[in-house]
Design a protein around this motif. Structure first.
Motif, PDB file in Angstrom:
ATOM      1  N   ALA A 395       0.837  28.902  10.868  1.00 36.53           N
ATOM      2  CA  ALA A 395       1.710  27.801  10.455  1.00 36.53           C
ATOM      3  C   ALA A 395       1.114  27.026   9.282  1.00 36.53           C
ATOM      4  O   ALA A 395       1.845  26.563   8.399  1.00 36.53           O
ATOM      5  CB  ALA A 395       1.955  26.858  11.627  1.00 36.53           C
ATOM      6  N   THR A 396      -0.214  26.904   9.223  1.00 33.08           N
ATOM      7  CA  THR A 396      -0.829  26.197   8.096  1.00 33.08           C
ATOM      8  C   THR A 396      -0.565  26.927   6.785  1.00 33.08           C
ATOM      9  O   THR A 396      -0.351  26.295   5.734  1.00 33.08           O
ATOM     10  CB  THR A 396      -2.348  26.039   8.301  1.00 33.08           C
ATOM     11  OG1 THR A 396      -2.969  27.328   8.374  1.00 33.08           O
ATOM     12  CG2 THR A 396      -2.644  25.264   9.565  1.00 33.08           C
ATOM     13  N   ALA A 397      -0.572  28.254   6.830  1.00 39.92           N
ATOM     14  CA  ALA A 397      -0.300  29.033   5.618  1.00 39.92           C
ATOM     15  C   ALA A 397       1.151  28.874   5.175  1.00 39.92           C
ATOM     16  O   ALA A 397       1.439  28.763   3.980  1.00 39.92           O
ATOM     17  CB  ALA A 397      -0.636  30.508   5.860  1.00 39.92           C
ATOM     18  N   ILE A 398       2.084  28.875   6.124  1.00 38.78           N
ATOM     19  CA  ILE A 398       3.503  28.714   5.780  1.00 38.78           C
ATOM     20  C   ILE A 398       3.746  27.337   5.165  1.00 38.78           C
ATOM     21  O   ILE A 398       4.481  27.197   4.173  1.00 38.78           O
ATOM     22  CB  ILE A 398       4.378  28.901   7.032  1.00 38.78           C
ATOM     23  CG1 ILE A 398       4.172  30.305   7.638  1.00 38.78           C
ATOM     24  CG2 ILE A 398       5.845  28.677   6.688  1.00 38.78           C
ATOM     25  CD1 ILE A 398       4.538  31.430   6.708  1.00 38.78           C
ATOM     26  N   LEU A 399       3.143  26.301   5.729  1.00 35.57           N
ATOM     27  CA  LEU A 399       3.297  24.957   5.173  1.00 35.57           C
ATOM     28  C   LEU A 399       2.714  24.874   3.759  1.00 35.57           C
ATOM     29  O   LEU A 399       3.254  24.169   2.897  1.00 35.57           O
ATOM     30  CB  LEU A 399       2.615  23.940   6.086  1.00 35.57           C
ATOM     31  CG  LEU A 399       3.282  23.715   7.453  1.00 35.57           C
ATOM     32  CD1 LEU A 399       2.439  22.775   8.305  1.00 35.57           C
ATOM     33  CD2 LEU A 399       4.698  23.156   7.275  1.00 35.57           C
ATOM     34  N   ALA A 400       1.624  25.588   3.523  1.00 37.18           N
ATOM     35  CA  ALA A 400       1.047  25.606   2.177  1.00 37.18           C
ATOM     36  C   ALA A 400       1.986  26.278   1.182  1.00 37.18           C
ATOM     37  O   ALA A 400       2.076  25.862   0.025  1.00 37.18           O
ATOM     38  CB  ALA A 400      -0.304  26.324   2.203  1.00 37.18           C
ATOM     39  N   ALA A 401       2.694  27.314   1.636  1.00 36.10           N
ATOM     40  CA  ALA A 401       3.679  27.972   0.763  1.00 36.10           C
ATOM     41  C   ALA A 401       4.776  27.002   0.359  1.00 36.10           C
ATOM     42  O   ALA A 401       5.239  26.996  -0.793  1.00 36.10           O
ATOM     43  CB  ALA A 401       4.262  29.192   1.463  1.00 36.10           C
TER      44      ALA A 401
END
Length: 415
Positions: A395-401
């Motif tokens: 989820a942290t990676a998706i939010l960064a996107a």
């Protein structure tokens, strides 16, 4: 007679009346040396990756404490990053680079002889100080020496050297664990001494010193970089990448292989190696696409691919799916990293020093690498399972996107 070009303008293919496709910008020799050293460093780092969490647990500690060993390394990098940036400005990249390697070599050798958890924690943390020294130095050299037109390609090549080492390192480390969990640390220390020797002997010439001692512009301040929307987005994605690739992957993936799948260090080593294989496969094209399609679309794509596959990894129950998802996550990281590094380099530019700016970006990654293992490890110890830990990481990676959607494209215009 060759016509004289206006002052400040570089010769182009049109000036020489040659087809553009015949022009190929060569990679500077100094960068080739850094690439070779990166491979040696990565081989050694990969040796200890599959065994480090289990070595920590051999001192009768839980998942959270074992994960903190990974975070301690990143924490030391975070704290010392500003100092590393200043040292680069005063002493030059080569000196700081070699000193950093020697510090990591000594601390890693000490880890092999740790008698309790606290000694291991201290020795591993000291290694983080040296790590941030050679990381910031290498990034500074690449930005200063890499021609802007091939910056993405060079970033990809440099990262690929690390990945090739990370492919072989975990496999060898898993096998060396059969001789004892301390053996990989000794071999890693020797590998770092080899890398330090390569850099010291090859990068001490006068030409490199001249490039460093006569910078073509002033140092960029962090506040100036933060004012750029792309740099702010890079800080967010760097945090997410540190959480996932440098934190949770190193801390929990080996423990997941043992605890959930019932396998040993060999399978953990294979999973870490195939992640590197996936990343290396993406690097074969992502660097060039970064220089043609742009930084922004590549960063967003890489974050989404890495995030979704990482979130799914914690819910696997078979070795085969564990391996497949590790490869896909590696592909995402391979698409992300060259574009992210090139974007930061674009913000700084080749005419200015960026030690402090690079250190701040490195600190964002280290912050993620600190918090990720601690939070994910705590979730496991509190009974929320590895699935929740990996889902939060994804989820942290998706939010960064999402943060990169509003970023400004920094790809230099073609001339």
């Amino acid at each position: 007679m060759t016509p004289r070009l206006p002052l400040g303008r570089a010769r182009t293919a049109a000036d020489s009346q040659e087809p553009a496709r015949t022009v190929r910008i060569a990679t500077p020799r100094e960068i080739k040396v850094l690439i070779a050293a990166a491979f040696v460093i990565a081989i050694g780092f990969g040796l200890v990756a599959p065994v480090l969490p289990q070595f920590a647990q051999s001192f009768d500690v839980g998942t959270t404490a074992a994960s903190i060993i990974i975070s301690a390394f990143a924490f030391a990098r975070l704290v010392f990053a500003p100092v590393s940036g200043k040292l680069v400005g005063k002493l030059g990249e080569p000196s700081v680079y070699v000193t950093g390697l020697l510090i990591v070599a000594v601390s890693t050798g000490a880890c092999a002889f740790a008698q309790n958890y606290w000694q291991l924690l201290i020795f591993r943390g000291l290694g983080g100080i040296g790590s941030t020294m050679f990381t910031v130095s290498a990034m500074g050299l690449i930005i200063r020496l890499a021609p802007p037109a091939i910056r993405g390609r060079i970033s990809g090549t440099y990262a690929t050297a690390f990945l090739l080492g990370n492919i072989g390192g975990p496999l060898i480390g898993g096998l060396l664990a059969g001789f004892g969990l301390r053996v990989p640390f000794i071999v890693y220390a020797v590998a770092l001494l080899v890398a330090a020797t390569i850099v010291f002997t090859q990068l001490r010439d006068v030409s490199l010193g001249r490039k460093r001692k006569t910078p073509s512009g002033p140092q960029m301040e962090v506040r100036e970089a933060v004012a750029h929307p792309t740099y702010r987005s890079a800080l967010v994605s760097g945090f997410a990448n540190g959480w996932s690739s440098f934190g949770v992957r190193m801390a929990l993936l080996p423990l997941f292989a043992v605890t959930v799948l019932g396998e040993g260090p060999e399978v953990a080593g294979i999973a870490l190696a195939v992640f590197a294989i996936g990343t290396a496969a993406a690097m074969s094209f992502s660097g060039r696409l970064t220089d043609s399609l742009g930084r922004r679309p590549m960063v967003i794509s890489g974050l989404i691919i890495n995030g979704l596959s990482t979130a799914a990894l914690g819910f696997t129950s078979s070795v085969s799916w564990f391996i497949v998802l590790s490869i896909v996550a590696g592909l995402g990281a391979g698409i992300l990293n060259p574009a992210q590094q090139a974007a930061v380099a674009d913000v700084i530019g080749p005419e200015r020093g960026g030690g402090k700016v690079l250190a701040t970006f490195q600190m964002s990654q280290d912050s993620g690498a600190i918090l990720g293992p601690i939070i994910a490890g705590a979730l496991v110890d509190l009974g929320y399972s590895f699935g929740w830990a990996f889902a939060l990481t994804g989820a942290t990676a998706i939010l960064a996107a999402v943060a990169w959607i509003s970023a400004k494209e920094t790809l230099p215009p073609r001339t």
